[in-house]
Write a protein that holds these residues in place. Structure first.
Motif, PDB file in Angstrom:
ATOM      1  N   ASP A  37      -9.856  -3.189   1.986  1.00 42.98           N
ATOM      2  CA  ASP A  37      -9.371  -3.368   0.617  1.00 42.98           C
ATOM      3  C   ASP A  37     -10.480  -3.851  -0.309  1.00 42.98           C
ATOM      4  OD1 ASP A  37      -6.846  -2.806   1.639  1.00 42.98           O
ATOM      5  OD2 ASP A  37      -6.297  -4.914   1.829  1.00 42.98           O
TER       6      ASP A  37
ATOM      7  N   TYR B 147      -8.721   0.753  -1.822  1.00 45.22           N
ATOM      8  CA  TYR B 147      -9.284   0.621  -0.482  1.00 45.22           C
ATOM      9  C   TYR B 147     -10.260   1.767  -0.236  1.00 45.22           C
ATOM     10  CZ  TYR B 147      -5.060   3.417   0.501  1.00 45.22           C
ATOM     11  OH  TYR B 147      -4.052   4.339   0.470  1.00 45.22           O
TER      12      TYR B 147
ATOM     13  N   LYS C  49       0.844  -1.197   0.000  1.00 42.48           N
ATOM     14  CA  LYS C  49       0.000   0.000   0.000  1.00 42.48           C
ATOM     15  C   LYS C  49       0.878   1.244   0.000  1.00 42.48           C
ATOM     16  CE  LYS C  49      -4.291  -1.500   2.098  1.00 42.48           C
ATOM     17  NZ  LYS C  49      -5.251  -1.319   3.177  1.00 42.48           N
TER      18      LYS C  49
ATOM     19  N   PHE D  13      -1.572  -4.822   1.138  1.00 35.35           N
ATOM     20  CA  PHE D  13      -2.939  -5.233   0.890  1.00 35.35           C
ATOM     21  C   PHE D  13      -3.118  -6.616   1.501  1.00 35.35           C
ATOM     22  CE2 PHE D  13      -2.948  -1.942  -2.320  1.00 35.35           C
ATOM     23  CZ  PHE D  13      -4.276  -1.532  -2.342  1.00 35.35           C
TER      24      PHE D  13
ATOM     25  N   SER E 162     -11.629  -7.270   1.516  1.00 35.23           N
ATOM     26  CA  SER E 162     -10.835  -7.898   2.579  1.00 35.23           C
ATOM     27  C   SER E 162     -11.690  -8.292   3.774  1.00 35.23           C
ATOM     28  CB  SER E 162      -9.716  -6.944   3.028  1.00 35.23           C
ATOM     29  OG  SER E 162     -10.255  -5.716   3.475  1.00 35.23           O
TER      30      SER E 162
END
Length: 150
Positions: A50, A63, A12, A18, A38
């Protein structure tokens, strides 16, 4: 489409990584392809949640903080309507960290059924909304794609 996909090695901006596991977001799709997040189980939605989603030509990794339209969304049940009903690859304000190579119909015909509607078996690179960079992609000079794959 796969209910869970795995990814490794994606950093990231500003540090961190991530997630390595993405879950299909129930009831959400963009351009007839699933949205992955995520969030697994009862995890809360945060600014760092994410996403992997299709923008009409490419998959992106992003994100929540990079989607101004999600600024006031605190309930993960509101994510599916946002992506399915409000998101548009060209008109929604968003940013991404990574983008996939273009997924054209000729490429899709070469892939098996699981790959057609998922971010599997494609190459990724740092996202750029720069016109020159996008033109470079369209001319086939894809030297900046990462070997990292889903």
């Amino acid at each position: 489409p796969c209910p869970v996909v795995e990814a490794e090695g994606f950093s990231k901006e500003g540090g961190g990584q991530f997630t390595s596991t993405y879950y299909r977001l129930e009831g959400a799709d963009t351009y007839y392809r699933p949205v992955y997040t995520s969030l697994g189980g009862n995890e809360p939605l945060t600014n760092g949640t994410d996403f992997v989603l299709f923008t009409g030509e490419r998959w992106i990794m992003s994100y929540k903080d990079l989607f101004p339209g999600l600024k006031d969304v605190t309930d993960k049940e509101k994510l599916a309507p946002f992506f399915s009903q409000k998101f548009h690859g060209n008109f929604t304000s968003y940013n991404a960290v990574y983008e996939s190579e273009p997924v054209y119909i000729t490429k899709i015909l070469e892939l098996d059924a699981d790959d057609k509607a998922s971010p599997l078996s494609i190459r990724w690179r740092n996202f750029s909304s720069d016109t020159a960079s996008i033109q470079q992609l369209h001319t086939g000079l894809q030297k900046d794609f990462l070997d990292t794959k889903f």
